[in-house]
Enzyme design. Structure first.
Site, PDB file in Angstrom:
ATOM      1  N   ASP A 153     -24.935  -2.550  61.804  1.00 22.96           N
ATOM      2  CA  ASP A 153     -25.376  -1.500  60.880  1.00 22.96           C
ATOM      3  C   ASP A 153     -26.195  -0.439  61.626  1.00 22.96           C
ATOM      4  O   ASP A 153     -26.874  -0.740  62.609  1.00 22.96           O
ATOM      5  CB  ASP A 153     -26.216  -2.139  59.767  1.00 22.96           C
ATOM      6  CG  ASP A 153     -26.358  -1.210  58.568  1.00 22.96           C
ATOM      7  OD1 ASP A 153     -25.598  -0.224  58.470  1.00 22.96           O
ATOM      8  OD2 ASP A 153     -27.234  -1.461  57.738  1.00 22.96           O
ATOM      9  N   GLY A 156     -24.456   5.468  61.097  1.00 26.02           N
ATOM     10  CA  GLY A 156     -24.654   6.750  60.415  1.00 26.02           C
ATOM     11  C   GLY A 156     -26.028   7.323  60.723  1.00 26.02           C
ATOM     12  O   GLY A 156     -26.168   8.503  61.077  1.00 26.02           O
ATOM     13  N   ARG A 210     -21.820  11.733  60.918  1.00 20.57           N
ATOM     14  CA  ARG A 210     -21.898  10.269  60.863  1.00 20.57           C
ATOM     15  C   ARG A 210     -20.833   9.591  61.723  1.00 20.57           C
ATOM     16  O   ARG A 210     -21.080   8.565  62.344  1.00 20.57           O
ATOM     17  CB  ARG A 210     -21.730   9.788  59.415  1.00 20.57           C
ATOM     18  CG  ARG A 210     -22.870  10.116  58.487  1.00 20.57           C
ATOM     19  CD  ARG A 210     -22.544   9.640  57.076  1.00 20.57           C
ATOM     20  NE  ARG A 210     -22.104   8.267  57.054  1.00 20.57           N
ATOM     21  CZ  ARG A 210     -22.922   7.219  57.085  1.00 20.57           C
ATOM     22  NH1 ARG A 210     -24.225   7.390  57.099  1.00 20.57           N
ATOM     23  NH2 ARG A 210     -22.438   5.989  57.073  1.00 20.57           N
ATOM     24  N   HIS A 261     -20.102   6.137  64.560  1.00 18.32           N
ATOM     25  CA  HIS A 261     -19.072   5.082  64.633  1.00 18.32           C
ATOM     26  C   HIS A 261     -18.414   5.083  66.012  1.00 18.32           C
ATOM     27  O   HIS A 261     -18.131   4.028  66.578  1.00 18.32           O
ATOM     28  CB  HIS A 261     -18.013   5.309  63.543  1.00 18.32           C
ATOM     29  CG  HIS A 261     -18.555   5.190  62.145  1.00 18.32           C
ATOM     30  ND1 HIS A 261     -19.404   4.180  61.759  1.00 18.32           N
ATOM     31  CD2 HIS A 261     -18.379   5.962  61.026  1.00 18.32           C
ATOM     32  CE1 HIS A 261     -19.722   4.325  60.480  1.00 18.32           C
ATOM     33  NE2 HIS A 261     -19.117   5.402  60.017  1.00 18.32           N
ATOM     34  N   LEU A 296     -13.112 -16.338  74.908  1.00 16.12           N
ATOM     35  CA  LEU A 296     -13.775 -15.935  73.661  1.00 16.12           C
ATOM     36  C   LEU A 296     -12.760 -15.534  72.584  1.00 16.12           C
ATOM     37  O   LEU A 296     -11.738 -14.909  72.896  1.00 16.12           O
ATOM     38  CB  LEU A 296     -14.676 -14.721  73.955  1.00 16.12           C
ATOM     39  CG  LEU A 296     -15.446 -14.169  72.750  1.00 16.12           C
ATOM     40  CD1 LEU A 296     -16.661 -15.044  72.442  1.00 16.12           C
ATOM     41  CD2 LEU A 296     -15.897 -12.720  72.990  1.00 16.12           C
ATOM     42  N   ARG A 338     -28.168  -9.064  62.238  1.00 18.57           N
ATOM     43  CA  ARG A 338     -27.912  -7.781  61.585  1.00 18.57           C
ATOM     44  C   ARG A 338     -28.773  -6.730  62.283  1.00 18.57           C
ATOM     45  O   ARG A 338     -29.987  -6.895  62.404  1.00 18.57           O
ATOM     46  CB  ARG A 338     -28.279  -7.827  60.101  1.00 18.57           C
ATOM     47  CG  ARG A 338     -27.990  -6.475  59.437  1.00 18.57           C
ATOM     48  CD  ARG A 338     -28.314  -6.457  57.956  1.00 18.57           C
ATOM     49  NE  ARG A 338     -27.872  -5.177  57.415  1.00 18.57           N
ATOM     50  CZ  ARG A 338     -27.105  -5.019  56.342  1.00 18.57           C
ATOM     51  NH1 ARG A 338     -26.724  -6.064  55.654  1.00 18.57           N
ATOM     52  NH2 ARG A 338     -26.730  -3.818  55.950  1.00 18.57           N
TER      53      ARG A 338
END
Ligand code: FPP
Length: 225
Positions: A12, A15, A25, A29, A124, A172
Protein backbone atom coordinates in the site's frame (compact mmCIF):
# COMPACT_ATOMS: atom_id res chain seq x y z
CA UNK A 1 13.90 -19.88 15.53
CA UNK A 2 10.88 -19.25 13.31
CA UNK A 3 11.25 -19.45 9.60
CA UNK A 4 9.21 -17.12 7.41
CA UNK A 5 8.35 -19.77 4.85
CA UNK A 6 5.36 -17.90 3.49
CA UNK A 7 5.44 -14.11 3.40
CA UNK A 8 2.41 -12.12 2.26
CA UNK A 9 2.50 -8.39 1.58
CA UNK A 10 -0.19 -5.74 1.21
CA UNK A 11 1.66 -3.26 -0.98
CA UNK A 12 0.00 0.00 0.00
CA UNK A 13 1.02 3.61 -0.54
CA UNK A 14 1.73 3.93 -4.26
CA UNK A 15 -0.78 6.74 -4.77
CA UNK A 16 0.43 8.79 -1.80
CA UNK A 17 4.05 8.29 -2.86
CA UNK A 18 3.24 9.84 -6.24
CA UNK A 19 1.08 12.63 -4.79
CA UNK A 20 3.89 13.63 -2.41
CA UNK A 21 6.04 14.16 -5.50
CA UNK A 22 3.27 15.99 -7.36
CA UNK A 23 3.08 13.18 -9.86
CA UNK A 24 0.07 11.29 -11.14
CA UNK A 25 -0.98 8.32 -8.97
CA UNK A 26 -0.06 5.87 -11.72
CA UNK A 27 3.59 6.91 -11.42
CA UNK A 28 3.42 5.43 -7.94
CA UNK A 29 2.25 2.11 -9.36
CA UNK A 30 5.09 2.20 -11.87
CA UNK A 31 7.60 2.77 -9.06
CA UNK A 32 5.83 0.06 -7.06
CA UNK A 33 6.32 -2.48 -9.83
CA UNK A 34 10.12 -2.01 -9.58
CA UNK A 35 9.92 -2.77 -5.87
CA UNK A 36 7.92 -5.93 -6.62
CA UNK A 37 10.87 -7.11 -8.70
CA UNK A 38 13.49 -6.25 -6.05
CA UNK A 39 11.58 -7.82 -3.18
CA UNK A 40 10.82 -10.95 -5.20
CA UNK A 41 14.47 -11.43 -6.17
CA UNK A 42 15.54 -10.87 -2.57
CA UNK A 43 13.09 -13.53 -1.35
CA UNK A 44 14.22 -15.94 -4.07
CA UNK A 45 17.77 -15.73 -2.69
CA UNK A 46 16.67 -16.57 0.87
CA UNK A 47 16.37 -20.34 0.97
CA UNK A 48 14.07 -20.26 4.02
CA UNK A 49 11.39 -18.40 2.07
CA UNK A 50 9.23 -20.70 -0.01
CA UNK A 51 6.37 -18.39 -0.98
CA UNK A 52 5.78 -14.71 -1.50
CA UNK A 53 2.17 -13.66 -2.02
CA UNK A 54 1.61 -10.07 -3.09
CA UNK A 55 -1.70 -8.21 -3.13
CA UNK A 56 -1.62 -6.59 -6.56
CA UNK A 57 -5.30 -6.01 -7.40
CA UNK A 58 -8.27 -6.61 -5.13
CA UNK A 59 -11.88 -7.40 -5.97
CA UNK A 60 -12.60 -3.90 -4.65
CA UNK A 61 -9.99 -2.13 -6.81
CA UNK A 62 -12.42 -2.08 -9.77
CA UNK A 63 -14.04 0.89 -8.00
CA UNK A 64 -11.02 3.06 -8.86
CA UNK A 65 -11.16 5.51 -11.78
CA UNK A 66 -11.28 3.69 -15.12
CA UNK A 67 -7.95 5.14 -16.28
CA UNK A 68 -6.15 3.97 -13.15
CA UNK A 69 -7.59 0.46 -13.54
CA UNK A 70 -6.58 0.38 -17.21
CA UNK A 71 -3.09 1.57 -16.32
CA UNK A 72 -2.73 -1.15 -13.69
CA UNK A 73 -3.81 -3.81 -16.19
CA UNK A 74 -1.28 -2.62 -18.77
CA UNK A 75 1.45 -2.35 -16.16
CA UNK A 76 0.77 -5.88 -15.03
CA UNK A 77 0.85 -7.23 -18.56
CA UNK A 78 4.09 -5.38 -19.34
CA UNK A 79 5.61 -6.53 -16.06
CA UNK A 80 4.80 -10.19 -16.64
CA UNK A 81 6.00 -10.16 -20.25
CA UNK A 82 9.29 -8.52 -19.32
CA UNK A 83 9.80 -10.63 -16.18
CA UNK A 84 9.42 -14.07 -17.72
CA UNK A 85 13.16 -14.57 -18.37
CA UNK A 86 13.95 -13.24 -14.94
CA UNK A 87 11.53 -15.68 -13.29
CA UNK A 88 13.19 -18.58 -15.08
CA UNK A 89 16.74 -17.38 -14.40
CA UNK A 90 15.95 -17.04 -10.70
CA UNK A 91 14.05 -20.35 -10.60
CA UNK A 92 10.85 -18.56 -9.50
CA UNK A 93 7.47 -20.18 -10.11
CA UNK A 94 4.62 -17.82 -10.86
CA UNK A 95 1.18 -18.75 -9.54
CA UNK A 96 -1.54 -16.11 -9.68
CA UNK A 97 -4.43 -16.32 -7.23
CA UNK A 98 -7.84 -14.67 -7.52
CA UNK A 99 -10.55 -14.85 -10.13
CA UNK A 100 -8.69 -13.95 -13.30
CA UNK A 101 -11.73 -14.58 -15.52
CA UNK A 102 -12.61 -10.90 -15.06
CA UNK A 103 -9.49 -9.78 -16.96
CA UNK A 104 -9.08 -9.22 -20.69
CA UNK A 105 -8.38 -12.31 -22.79
CA UNK A 106 -4.91 -11.00 -23.54
CA UNK A 107 -4.00 -10.55 -19.86
CA UNK A 108 -5.45 -13.97 -19.04
CA UNK A 109 -3.29 -15.50 -21.79
CA UNK A 110 -0.18 -13.78 -20.43
CA UNK A 111 -0.95 -14.95 -16.90
CA UNK A 112 -1.44 -18.54 -18.07
CA UNK A 113 1.67 -18.40 -20.25
CA UNK A 114 3.95 -17.17 -17.44
CA UNK A 115 2.43 -19.75 -15.09
CA UNK A 116 3.04 -22.59 -17.58
CA UNK A 117 6.55 -21.47 -18.56
CA UNK A 118 7.64 -21.28 -14.93
CA UNK A 119 5.83 -24.43 -13.75
CA UNK A 120 9.13 -26.36 -13.69
CA UNK A 121 10.85 -23.83 -11.40
CA UNK A 122 11.28 -25.21 -7.90
CA UNK A 123 12.60 -22.18 -6.03
CA UNK A 124 10.45 -19.38 -4.64
CA UNK A 125 6.76 -19.36 -5.57
CA UNK A 126 5.63 -15.83 -6.31
CA UNK A 127 1.86 -15.48 -6.17
CA UNK A 128 0.26 -12.28 -7.34
CA UNK A 129 -3.22 -11.83 -5.91
CA UNK A 130 -5.26 -10.50 -8.84
CA UNK A 131 -8.94 -9.70 -8.72
CA UNK A 132 -8.51 -11.29 -5.33
CA UNK A 133 -10.63 -10.93 -2.21
CA UNK A 134 -10.67 -13.44 0.64
CA UNK A 135 -14.48 -13.42 0.79
CA UNK A 136 -14.69 -14.17 -2.92
CA UNK A 137 -12.01 -16.89 -2.61
CA UNK A 138 -13.86 -18.58 0.27
CA UNK A 139 -17.22 -18.37 -1.53
CA UNK A 140 -15.76 -19.87 -4.72
CA UNK A 141 -14.20 -22.65 -2.62
CA UNK A 142 -17.49 -23.41 -0.85
CA UNK A 143 -19.31 -23.54 -4.18
CA UNK A 144 -16.71 -25.99 -5.54
CA UNK A 145 -17.28 -28.48 -2.72
CA UNK A 146 -20.89 -27.83 -1.67
CA UNK A 147 -22.27 -30.90 -3.42
CA UNK A 148 -20.05 -33.42 -1.64
CA UNK A 149 -21.88 -36.10 0.35
CA UNK A 150 -20.25 -35.47 3.74
CA UNK A 151 -19.81 -32.50 6.05
CA UNK A 152 -17.22 -30.05 4.81
CA UNK A 153 -14.00 -30.29 6.82
CA UNK A 154 -11.32 -27.67 7.42
CA UNK A 155 -8.93 -29.59 5.17
CA UNK A 156 -11.50 -29.79 2.35
CA UNK A 157 -12.19 -26.09 2.42
CA UNK A 158 -8.49 -25.24 2.76
CA UNK A 159 -7.70 -27.33 -0.31
CA UNK A 160 -10.41 -25.71 -2.38
CA UNK A 161 -8.98 -22.22 -1.83
CA UNK A 162 -6.81 -20.52 -4.46
CA UNK A 163 -3.99 -20.26 -1.92
CA UNK A 164 -3.63 -23.49 0.03
CA UNK A 165 -0.77 -22.39 2.24
CA UNK A 166 -0.91 -20.75 5.66
CA UNK A 167 0.90 -17.43 5.96
CA UNK A 168 3.72 -17.05 8.49
CA UNK A 169 4.43 -13.35 8.13
CA UNK A 170 2.02 -10.75 6.79
CA UNK A 171 3.33 -7.25 6.13
CA UNK A 172 1.34 -4.16 5.23
CA UNK A 173 3.16 -1.05 4.06
CA UNK A 174 1.69 2.45 3.85
CA UNK A 175 0.75 3.07 7.48
CA UNK A 176 -2.74 1.55 7.73
CA UNK A 177 -3.49 -1.28 10.11
CA UNK A 178 -6.03 -3.48 8.36
CA UNK A 179 -6.15 -6.67 6.33
CA UNK A 180 -8.38 -5.38 3.52
CA UNK A 181 -9.86 -8.80 2.66
CA UNK A 182 -6.42 -10.38 2.05
CA UNK A 183 -5.79 -14.08 2.83
CA UNK A 184 -8.19 -14.07 5.79
CA UNK A 185 -8.27 -17.87 6.04
CA UNK A 186 -4.54 -18.41 5.46
CA UNK A 187 -3.45 -15.64 7.85
CA UNK A 188 -5.26 -17.13 10.86
CA UNK A 189 -1.96 -17.46 12.76
CA UNK A 190 0.22 -15.11 10.78
CA UNK A 191 2.41 -12.60 12.56
CA UNK A 192 1.36 -9.13 11.44
CA UNK A 193 3.84 -6.35 10.75
CA UNK A 194 2.77 -2.84 9.76
CA UNK A 195 5.21 -0.41 8.22
CA UNK A 196 4.70 3.32 7.66
CA UNK A 197 6.90 3.15 4.57
CA UNK A 198 5.02 3.75 1.32
CA UNK A 199 5.41 0.72 -0.97
CA UNK A 200 7.65 2.41 -3.61
CA UNK A 201 10.09 3.27 -0.78
CA UNK A 202 10.05 -0.21 0.75
CA UNK A 203 13.49 -1.80 0.61
CA UNK A 204 15.04 -5.23 0.92
CA UNK A 205 16.84 -3.82 3.95
CA UNK A 206 13.53 -3.11 5.72
CA UNK A 207 12.19 -6.52 4.74
CA UNK A 208 15.35 -8.13 6.13
CA UNK A 209 14.83 -6.34 9.47
CA UNK A 210 11.18 -7.44 9.65
CA UNK A 211 12.17 -11.04 8.93
CA UNK A 212 14.83 -10.86 11.65
CA UNK A 213 12.26 -9.59 14.19
CA UNK A 214 9.82 -12.27 13.05
CA UNK A 215 12.34 -15.05 13.72
CA UNK A 216 12.50 -14.04 17.40
CA UNK A 217 8.73 -14.15 18.04
CA UNK A 218 7.41 -17.01 20.09
CA UNK A 219 4.59 -18.54 18.05
CA UNK A 220 2.20 -20.67 20.08
CA UNK A 221 -0.66 -21.31 17.63
CA UNK A 222 -3.14 -21.19 20.48
CA UNK A 223 -1.17 -23.63 22.62
CA UNK A 224 1.13 -23.01 25.58
CA UNK A 225 4.88 -22.46 25.60
C1 FPP B 1 -2.01 0.20 -3.28
O1 FPP B 1 -1.57 1.53 -3.36
C2 FPP B 1 -1.55 -0.54 -4.42
C3 FPP B 1 -2.36 -1.13 -5.35
C4 FPP B 1 -3.81 -1.06 -5.32
C5 FPP B 1 -1.82 -1.87 -6.48
C6 FPP B 1 -0.53 -2.57 -6.23
C7 FPP B 1 0.25 -2.46 -7.47
C8 FPP B 1 1.59 -2.40 -7.53
C9 FPP B 1 2.48 -2.56 -6.38
C10 FPP B 1 2.28 -2.14 -8.82
C11 FPP B 1 1.96 -3.10 -9.88
C12 FPP B 1 2.25 -4.49 -9.52
C13 FPP B 1 2.78 -5.37 -10.35
C14 FPP B 1 2.95 -6.76 -9.91
C15 FPP B 1 3.25 -5.01 -11.68
P1 FPP B 1 -2.64 2.68 -3.38
O2 FPP B 1 -2.82 3.09 -4.80
O3 FPP B 1 -3.87 2.24 -2.68
O4 FPP B 1 -1.90 3.80 -2.59
P2 FPP B 1 -2.55 4.91 -1.65
O5 FPP B 1 -3.12 4.18 -0.45
O6 FPP B 1 -1.38 5.75 -1.30
O7 FPP B 1 -3.58 5.61 -2.47
Amino acid sequence: MNKARHIAIIMDGNGRWAEQREKKRVKGHEAGAKVVREITEYCSRDKDIERLTLYAFSTENWKRPRLEVEFLMKLLQKYLESELDNYIQNNIRFEPIGDIRAFSKSLQTTLKNVKEKTAHCDGLVQSLALNYGAHDEILRAVNKIKNCQNDITEAMLGNALDCKHSVDLLIRTGGDHRLSNFLLWQAAYAELFFSDTLWPDFTTNELGKIIKDFTKIERRFGGLK
